[in-house]
Design a protein around this motif. Sequence first.
Motif, PDB file in Angstrom:
ATOM      1  N   GLY A  73       0.799  -1.217   0.000  1.00 27.61           N
ATOM      2  CA  GLY A  73       0.000   0.000   0.000  1.00 27.61           C
ATOM      3  C   GLY A  73       0.832   1.267   0.000  1.00 27.61           C
ATOM      4  N   GLY A  74       0.157   2.407   0.066  1.00 28.89           N
ATOM      5  CA  GLY A  74       0.828   3.705   0.061  1.00 28.89           C
ATOM      6  C   GLY A  74       0.027   4.717   0.854  1.00 28.89           C
ATOM      7  N   ARG A  75       0.117   5.991   0.426  1.00 28.05           N
ATOM      8  CA  ARG A  75      -0.564   7.072   1.146  1.00 28.05           C
ATOM      9  C   ARG A  75      -1.438   7.926   0.220  1.00 28.05           C
ATOM     10  N   LYS A  76      -1.596   7.506  -1.036  1.00 26.70           N
ATOM     11  CA  LYS A  76      -2.300   8.342  -2.004  1.00 26.70           C
ATOM     12  C   LYS A  76      -3.796   8.448  -1.738  1.00 26.70           C
ATOM     13  N   LEU A  77      -4.371   7.518  -0.999  1.00 27.87           N
ATOM     14  CA  LEU A  77      -5.806   7.586  -0.749  1.00 27.87           C
ATOM     15  C   LEU A  77      -6.182   8.843   0.034  1.00 27.87           C
ATOM     16  N   GLY A  78      -5.207   9.424   0.718  1.00 31.40           N
ATOM     17  CA  GLY A  78      -5.464  10.675   1.418  1.00 31.40           C
ATOM     18  C   GLY A  78      -5.826  11.810   0.475  1.00 31.40           C
ATOM     19  N   ARG A  79      -5.451  11.703  -0.801  1.00 29.51           N
ATOM     20  CA  ARG A  79      -5.810  12.732  -1.784  1.00 29.51           C
ATOM     21  C   ARG A  79      -7.307  12.776  -2.036  1.00 29.51           C
ATOM     22  N   TYR A  80      -7.995  11.707  -1.656  1.00 29.51           N
ATOM     23  CA  TYR A  80      -9.430  11.618  -1.904  1.00 29.51           C
ATOM     24  C   TYR A  80     -10.242  11.880  -0.627  1.00 29.51           C
ATOM     25  N   LEU A 123     -11.375   1.689  -3.463  1.00 26.11           N
ATOM     26  CA  LEU A 123     -10.292   2.490  -4.024  1.00 26.11           C
ATOM     27  C   LEU A 123      -9.006   1.803  -3.611  1.00 26.11           C
ATOM     28  N   ILE A 124      -8.120   1.545  -4.581  1.00 28.47           N
ATOM     29  CA  ILE A 124      -6.900   0.788  -4.309  1.00 28.47           C
ATOM     30  C   ILE A 124      -5.690   1.624  -4.691  1.00 28.47           C
ATOM     31  N   ASP A 125      -4.751   1.725  -3.765  1.00 27.39           N
ATOM     32  CA  ASP A 125      -3.481   2.419  -3.982  1.00 27.39           C
ATOM     33  C   ASP A 125      -2.361   1.384  -4.004  1.00 27.39           C
ATOM     34  N   ALA A 126      -1.886   1.065  -5.202  1.00 24.70           N
ATOM     35  CA  ALA A 126      -0.822   0.074  -5.350  1.00 24.70           C
ATOM     36  C   ALA A 126       0.533   0.777  -5.320  1.00 24.70           C
ATOM     37  N   GLY A 127       1.065   0.982  -4.103  1.00 22.16           N
ATOM     38  CA  GLY A 127       2.408   1.535  -3.986  1.00 22.16           C
ATOM     39  C   GLY A 127       3.459   0.557  -4.485  1.00 22.16           C
ATOM     40  N   GLY A 128       3.169  -0.749  -4.344  1.00 23.04           N
ATOM     41  CA  GLY A 128       3.993  -1.823  -4.891  1.00 23.04           C
ATOM     42  C   GLY A 128       3.118  -2.750  -5.703  1.00 23.04           C
ATOM     43  N   ASN A 129       3.742  -3.722  -6.356  1.00 23.94           N
ATOM     44  CA  ASN A 129       2.979  -4.696  -7.119  1.00 23.94           C
ATOM     45  C   ASN A 129       2.070  -5.513  -6.196  1.00 23.94           C
ATOM     46  N   LEU A 130       0.825  -5.685  -6.599  1.00 18.88           N
ATOM     47  CA  LEU A 130      -0.046  -6.623  -5.883  1.00 18.88           C
ATOM     48  C   LEU A 130       0.340  -8.043  -6.271  1.00 18.88           C
ATOM     49  N   THR A 162      -9.168 -15.331 -14.518  1.00 15.21           N
ATOM     50  CA  THR A 162      -8.076 -14.609 -15.151  1.00 15.21           C
ATOM     51  C   THR A 162      -6.907 -14.457 -14.175  1.00 15.21           C
ATOM     52  N   VAL A 163      -5.725 -14.867 -14.568  1.00 12.31           N
ATOM     53  CA  VAL A 163      -4.526 -14.608 -13.772  1.00 12.31           C
ATOM     54  C   VAL A 163      -4.162 -13.132 -13.981  1.00 12.31           C
ATOM     55  N   HIS A 164      -3.989 -12.387 -12.889  1.00 11.26           N
ATOM     56  CA  HIS A 164      -3.808 -10.943 -13.026  1.00 11.26           C
ATOM     57  C   HIS A 164      -3.079 -10.367 -11.822  1.00 11.26           C
ATOM     58  N   ALA A 165      -2.629  -9.127 -11.984  1.00  8.25           N
ATOM     59  CA  ALA A 165      -2.029  -8.374 -10.882  1.00  8.25           C
ATOM     60  C   ALA A 165      -2.068  -6.903 -11.236  1.00  8.25           C
ATOM     61  N   LEU A 166      -2.272  -6.082 -10.226  1.00 15.87           N
ATOM     62  CA  LEU A 166      -2.196  -4.632 -10.383  1.00 15.87           C
ATOM     63  C   LEU A 166      -0.753  -4.212 -10.147  1.00 15.87           C
ATOM     64  N   GLY A 167      -0.180  -3.493 -11.114  1.00 11.58           N
ATOM     65  CA  GLY A 167       1.212  -3.119 -11.020  1.00 11.58           C
ATOM     66  C   GLY A 167       1.455  -1.937 -10.106  1.00 11.58           C
ATOM     67  N   ALA A 168       2.694  -1.783  -9.659  1.00 12.55           N
ATOM     68  CA  ALA A 168       3.077  -0.700  -8.761  1.00 12.55           C
ATOM     69  C   ALA A 168       2.857   0.653  -9.419  1.00 12.55           C
ATOM     70  N   GLY A 169       2.430   1.616  -8.594  1.00 10.18           N
ATOM     71  CA  GLY A 169       2.262   2.980  -9.062  1.00 10.18           C
ATOM     72  C   GLY A 169       0.914   3.280  -9.677  1.00 10.18           C
TER      73      GLY A 169
END
Length: 357
Positions: free
Chosen positions: A18-25, A89-96, A175-182
């Motif tokens: 995770g990260g800290r970007k959700l604070g922008r919302y 709402l998802i903040d991917a600071g790193g790869n999921l 589906t095999v999947h992942a949300l990428g960092a950033g």
Amino acid sequence: MDNRVSLVSPRLDSKPWGGRKLGRYGLALPLGEPIGEALITAGEAVVSTGYLAGQTLGQIVEADPSARLGATAHDAVGGRPVFPLLVKLIDAGGNLSIQVHPDDSQAAHLDRLGKTEAWHILEADPGSVLYLGIRPGVSLAEFQEAATRLDGSSARMMRTVPARPGTTVLIPAGTVHALGAGVMVYEVQQPSDITYRLDDWGRVDAEGNPREVHLDAGFAVAQLQSIPELISPVSLRPAIGERHLLAACRPFALERIALPRGGSLEISKSGSLGVVTMLEGEANVNDLRIGRGSSAVVWPSKRPSILTALEPCVALVSWVPDLMPDIVEPAIRAGADPQTVAALGGATGDLHQAMRP
């Protein structure tokens, strides 16, 4: 006006990626924690203002599932007393983690629903990507062998798509999947927490142990042929502002509404509750004010619910659709061709099936 609208306080989950970007919302994040998800419609989410304030969404639904959900949504969850949409709402600071989910039939032995989901990209760092399916030509055995290393090696065998704000992808179960960092996304999914983690990029916990993976269960439900494509939005050409359908399948639909100050549109759906999330600006849903980052549940009612912009605003609205009257018919009336409309369902095939004579 019948004001069956509830402003909700989401559940915030700390994640190693995770990260800290959700604070922008406008979300108040706990200090010093990497927050990965704001679960807007988790069962534990509390109504802070409006209809049935003080209760959780789970309590509200359990009290009278059929009346609270609407007929279409109630059917979609098989009559279970659960909120029919999980919006995040998802903040991917790193790869999921690289993961996969079962479909409804594969989850039935657990008395649970499967998990089809959609991502709408809100923000993306330069060079960030989405991992969507296994590349053609890679065998399941090859991918399995790489995944067992638990170091992210399997990612090299996945199809990557550049993450661009404003784009949408529908990810069918299997589906095999992942949300990428950033990448930051709005996600809507079936109300299921069944995730089979296949590879976690070599991450370890505080004791140096790798996170749990579920290789046998995951590969039993993985569909190699599922390689999602980005979806072209369909404009409904409203008299004022903008209204675009972004994705639609039997479990959920998603649309984007942009209005100038003073503009208004009806957002109620006949067979389902809806969830409105304000991305920019401020608006009223009936008489309840919602600002940037806030979300409101619009419960079924005999009277229409109206979104009115108090300043220029952009909102995402999700609901459980009746595909023909909610999606196909208004899109065709707005001039969309049938092939484009069917593509809103991605690889689920739900709209193709609904449009058959």
